[in-house]
Design a protein around this motif. Structure first.
Motif, PDB file in Angstrom:
ATOM      1  N   LYS A 146     -93.955   1.208  19.428  1.00 56.00           N
ATOM      2  CA  LYS A 146     -95.364   1.191  19.827  1.00 56.00           C
ATOM      3  C   LYS A 146     -96.026   2.463  19.287  1.00 56.00           C
ATOM      4  O   LYS A 146     -96.335   3.378  20.040  1.00 56.00           O
ATOM      5  N   TYR A 147     -96.218   2.516  17.968  1.00 53.14           N
ATOM      6  CA  TYR A 147     -96.725   3.719  17.317  1.00 53.14           C
ATOM      7  C   TYR A 147     -98.159   4.050  17.731  1.00 53.14           C
ATOM      8  O   TYR A 147     -98.509   5.225  17.873  1.00 53.14           O
ATOM      9  N   ALA A 148     -98.992   3.042  17.919  1.00 52.80           N
ATOM     10  CA  ALA A 148    -100.377   3.301  18.320  1.00 52.80           C
ATOM     11  C   ALA A 148    -100.415   3.986  19.687  1.00 52.80           C
ATOM     12  O   ALA A 148    -101.173   4.938  19.902  1.00 52.80           O
ATOM     13  N   GLU A 149     -99.574   3.518  20.622  1.00 56.09           N
ATOM     14  CA  GLU A 149     -99.507   4.136  21.952  1.00 56.09           C
ATOM     15  C   GLU A 149     -98.943   5.546  21.855  1.00 56.09           C
ATOM     16  O   GLU A 149     -99.394   6.459  22.547  1.00 56.09           O
ATOM     17  N   MET A 150     -97.965   5.750  20.995  1.00 51.04           N
ATOM     18  CA  MET A 150     -97.397   7.082  20.787  1.00 51.04           C
ATOM     19  C   MET A 150     -98.487   8.053  20.327  1.00 51.04           C
ATOM     20  O   MET A 150     -98.597   9.172  20.841  1.00 51.04           O
ATOM     21  N   CYS A 151     -99.308   7.617  19.383  1.00 51.81           N
ATOM     22  CA  CYS A 151    -100.395   8.466  18.876  1.00 51.81           C
ATOM     23  C   CYS A 151    -101.438   8.752  19.955  1.00 51.81           C
ATOM     24  O   CYS A 151    -101.936   9.872  20.078  1.00 51.81           O
ATOM     25  N   ARG A 152    -101.778   7.734  20.755  1.00 55.02           N
ATOM     26  CA  ARG A 152    -102.744   7.925  21.831  1.00 55.02           C
ATOM     27  C   ARG A 152    -102.258   9.000  22.796  1.00 55.02           C
ATOM     28  O   ARG A 152    -102.995   9.897  23.183  1.00 55.02           O
ATOM     29  N   ARG A 153    -100.964   8.903  23.186  1.00 54.62           N
ATOM     30  CA  ARG A 153    -100.397   9.881  24.120  1.00 54.62           C
ATOM     31  C   ARG A 153    -100.388  11.278  23.519  1.00 54.62           C
ATOM     32  O   ARG A 153    -100.680  12.266  24.197  1.00 54.62           O
ATOM     33  N   PHE A 154    -100.019  11.365  22.248  1.00 50.41           N
ATOM     34  CA  PHE A 154     -99.957  12.660  21.578  1.00 50.41           C
ATOM     35  C   PHE A 154    -101.319  13.352  21.615  1.00 50.41           C
ATOM     36  O   PHE A 154    -101.430  14.529  21.966  1.00 50.41           O
ATOM     37  N   LEU A 155    -102.375  12.621  21.294  1.00 48.63           N
ATOM     38  CA  LEU A 155    -103.725  13.182  21.279  1.00 48.63           C
ATOM     39  C   LEU A 155    -104.238  13.491  22.688  1.00 48.63           C
ATOM     40  O   LEU A 155    -104.881  14.513  22.916  1.00 48.63           O
ATOM     41  N   ALA A 156    -103.935  12.609  23.634  1.00 45.65           N
ATOM     42  CA  ALA A 156    -104.376  12.832  25.021  1.00 45.65           C
ATOM     43  C   ALA A 156    -103.748  14.097  25.605  1.00 45.65           C
ATOM     44  O   ALA A 156    -104.391  14.828  26.361  1.00 45.65           O
ATOM     45  N   ASP A 157    -102.494  14.355  25.228  1.00 39.41           N
ATOM     46  CA  ASP A 157    -101.805  15.547  25.741  1.00 39.41           C
ATOM     47  C   ASP A 157    -102.484  16.847  25.316  1.00 39.41           C
ATOM     48  O   ASP A 157    -102.433  17.846  26.037  1.00 39.41           O
ATOM     49  N   GLU A 158    -103.100  16.845  24.138  1.00 40.45           N
ATOM     50  CA  GLU A 158    -103.795  18.042  23.663  1.00 40.45           C
ATOM     51  C   GLU A 158    -104.878  18.457  24.641  1.00 40.45           C
ATOM     52  O   GLU A 158    -105.059  19.637  24.909  1.00 40.45           O
ATOM     53  N   GLU A 159    -105.578  17.475  25.170  1.00 42.15           N
ATOM     54  CA  GLU A 159    -106.638  17.753  26.130  1.00 42.15           C
ATOM     55  C   GLU A 159    -106.064  18.027  27.518  1.00 42.15           C
ATOM     56  O   GLU A 159    -106.416  19.004  28.176  1.00 42.15           O
ATOM     57  N   ASP A 160    -105.151  17.154  27.963  1.00 41.14           N
ATOM     58  CA  ASP A 160    -104.607  17.269  29.322  1.00 41.14           C
ATOM     59  C   ASP A 160    -103.902  18.606  29.549  1.00 41.14           C
ATOM     60  O   ASP A 160    -104.040  19.214  30.604  1.00 41.14           O
ATOM     61  N   PHE A 161    -103.134  19.051  28.556  1.00 44.23           N
ATOM     62  CA  PHE A 161    -102.347  20.281  28.692  1.00 44.23           C
ATOM     63  C   PHE A 161    -102.958  21.434  27.906  1.00 44.23           C
ATOM     64  O   PHE A 161    -102.233  22.286  27.381  1.00 44.23           O
ATOM     65  N   SER A 162    -104.266  21.479  27.839  1.00 42.04           N
ATOM     66  CA  SER A 162    -104.920  22.593  27.140  1.00 42.04           C
ATOM     67  C   SER A 162    -104.591  23.899  27.868  1.00 42.04           C
ATOM     68  O   SER A 162    -104.297  23.903  29.074  1.00 42.04           O
ATOM     69  N   LEU A 163    -104.657  25.002  27.135  1.00 39.55           N
ATOM     70  CA  LEU A 163    -104.380  26.307  27.749  1.00 39.55           C
ATOM     71  C   LEU A 163    -105.335  26.573  28.909  1.00 39.55           C
ATOM     72  O   LEU A 163    -104.943  27.138  29.931  1.00 39.55           O
ATOM     73  N   GLU A 164    -106.572  26.120  28.755  1.00 37.13           N
ATOM     74  CA  GLU A 164    -107.561  26.300  29.818  1.00 37.13           C
ATOM     75  C   GLU A 164    -107.144  25.552  31.090  1.00 37.13           C
ATOM     76  O   GLU A 164    -107.206  26.098  32.197  1.00 37.13           O
TER      77      GLU A 164
END
Length: 195
Positions: A146-164
């Motif tokens: 499920k590569y599309a879902e993998m990419c979605r999660r990867f990008l969402a994590d950038e925002e969810d786990f931001s340093l801020e």
């Protein structure tokens, strides 16, 4: 009085492997907290080990009973997947220490529910390029990647786990998972110090 040691990290940071290794360590004597999800089971997963794999009706039943500690719904390319933690009798802090795993959002809800002094955050970090390579290798092993879902999660994590966001949550210490054995050893030492 027991504590909940709560592992977090972006997707493919190795948190599932680290979680299993810490649970298997008899010296730590940690009990796991099994979360619930409506997503399909991946190859190699077992019900009641990684998650309780349930239908949406189970989530609604717990919700109606007021037993949902935290929940989050991801709008995936395969439809909505719900992940949740329920007050289902698993956690008895007067008797032992626990190991949990989840997102930053779930950590904040657990902290609100059990109290800040009872929840110890363990944030796992891996450089983004390495995480992406790991994610692709893991997905390639699935019968239906499920590569599309993998990419979605990867990008969402950038925002969810931001340093801020990490800073706002009071998470300042990060455990780098460059080499698994060193990371597990560092986490074990931290847990033993805080028990």
């Amino acid at each position: 009085m027991g504590k909940i040691f709560y592992i977090m990290g972006k997707s493919s940071s190795g948190k599932d492997t680290i979680y299993r290794r810490l649970l298997e360590d008899r010296e730590l004597a940690l009990r796991n907290i099994v979360l619930y999800t409506t997503r399909p089971m991946r190859q190699g997963e077992q019900p009641g080990r990684e998650y309780y794999f349930v239908g949406e009706e189970t989530f609604k039943e717990y919700e109606a009973q007021g037993k949902i500690i935290e929940s989050r719904t991801y709008q995936t390319v395969y439809g909505p997947w719900i992940y949740f933690t329920a007050d289902d009798g698993q956690v008895q802090l007067e008797q032992r220490n626990y190991l949990g795993i989840g997102t930053l959002e779930s950590y904040l809800h657990m902290k609100d529910y059990y109290g800040e002094e009872k929840i110890c955050p363990l944030y796992i970090e891996v450089e983004d390029g390495e995480r992406l390579k790991r994610a692709i290798r893991r997905e390639e092993l699935q019968p239906e990647p499920k590569y599309a879902e993998m990419c979605r999660r990867f990008l969402a994590d950038e925002e969810d786990f931001s340093l801020e966001n990490l800073k706002k949550a009071g998470i300042e210490r990060h455990f780098e998972n460059i080499e698994l054995e060193s990371c597990v050893k560092e986490l074990k030492t931290c847990i033993q110090t805080l028990q």
